[in-house]
Write an enzyme that holds these catalytic residues in place. Sequence first.
Site, mmCIF file in Angstrom:
data_model
loop_
_atom_site.group_PDB
_atom_site.id
_atom_site.type_symbol
_atom_site.label_atom_id
_atom_site.label_comp_id
_atom_site.label_asym_id
_atom_site.label_seq_id
_atom_site.Cartn_x
_atom_site.Cartn_y
_atom_site.Cartn_z
ATOM 1 N N PRO A 13 0.875 -1.067 -0.115
ATOM 2 C CA PRO A 13 0.030 0.030 0.093
ATOM 3 C C PRO A 13 0.835 1.170 -0.185
ATOM 4 C CG PRO A 13 0.273 -1.097 2.103
ATOM 5 C CD PRO A 13 0.825 -1.955 1.335
ATOM 6 N N GLN A 66 -6.232 -1.400 3.087
ATOM 7 C CA GLN A 66 -5.430 -1.310 4.302
ATOM 8 C C GLN A 66 -6.246 -0.198 5.120
ATOM 9 O OE1 GLN A 66 -1.675 1.112 4.789
ATOM 10 N NE2 GLN A 66 -0.821 -1.201 5.541
ATOM 11 N N CYS A 96 3.143 2.760 9.387
ATOM 12 C CA CYS A 96 3.210 4.381 8.613
ATOM 13 C C CYS A 96 3.564 5.365 9.706
ATOM 14 C CB CYS A 96 1.813 4.835 8.102
ATOM 15 S SG CYS A 96 1.851 6.258 7.290
ATOM 16 N N GLY A 209 12.844 -2.301 0.741
ATOM 17 C CA GLY A 209 14.231 -2.373 0.023
ATOM 18 C C GLY A 209 14.365 -3.539 -1.055
ATOM 19 N N GLY A 230 7.364 -2.546 -2.624
ATOM 20 C CA GLY A 230 6.595 -1.166 -2.754
ATOM 21 C C GLY A 230 7.225 -0.489 -4.170
#
Length: 329
Positions: A13, A66, A96, A209, A230
Amino acid sequence: MQMKQHAKLSIAPMMDWTDRHCRYFHRLMSGHALLYTEMVTAPAVLHGDRDRLLGFSPQEHPVALQLGGSDPAQLAEATRIAVDYGYDEINLNVGCPSDRVQSGSFGAVLMERPALVADCVAAMIAASPVEVTVKCRIGVDEQVPEEVLPGFLRVVSEAGVARFTIHARKAWLQGLSPKENRDIPPLDYPLVHRMKAEFPHLHLSINGGIATLDATQAHLEAGMDGVMIGRAAYHTPAEILLEADQRIFGADTPHKTAHQVAEEMLPYIEAHLASGGRLNQITRHMLGLFAGRPGARHWKRILSEQAHRDGAGPEVVKRALDAVSQFAA
């Protein structure tokens, strides 16, 4: 295919990025990868424009919503509403690090309150016929991840969560921006791998990563149940997704070309324009389709310069494709 099998590879997300247009585009490249929405706060679901916040195309399945929040009752109600929209999974954000999230007492700051997270997920599970999952960090600020993470997983899993995605970095809530929190805290993949050994009954995905399918396969071969990617999936989608079904999921279907995917987006674009949308709302997610390939610079330039103009339509995408084809010839 069960959701935990789809979770062998998932796309993270990402705020302002993984909207419904981005997810539709990604789905054209992989039929199996699990796609996540941007984070939506529970109060927004309760009080906002639900169709705008939660609507999606049936072709996006499997897709997970999410949620952000820390009030069990609000999260339970938001979960009930979301399930009615047809989501395949509901995920709670415990990762987050943004100021806005901290001020609302949710996101990564909840790493400090595992009992509250347990209350939240228990309420969500009671409200949901589909699986409730958690995405977390390895710790925040001065916490010692080796101590904090096992305790967090134990407390939250005892409340009923069997599937976690762990971003293998701490979040520094003071002193680092959300952008810096994606890069500066060091990655600790070995710790996440140890969690899989310590909690073999849990389905654990690793995040942070990871930028190639080779790296994805290495984590899976080392024992992780899943990998979440991501930014690499956004900026170089063809590199991650075009061969994912074959390499990660063992599909025997031939993978598409980037050119085919662009062509397949045209009917979707036409439908969006017919409903009053603008071209750049979709094409902004397509800029990296030819990244690292001949003609990529011309593709990106044409879309960037022309898609935002009034009246811009599918012909802009066709023009950009023609430019790419000249280099591929």
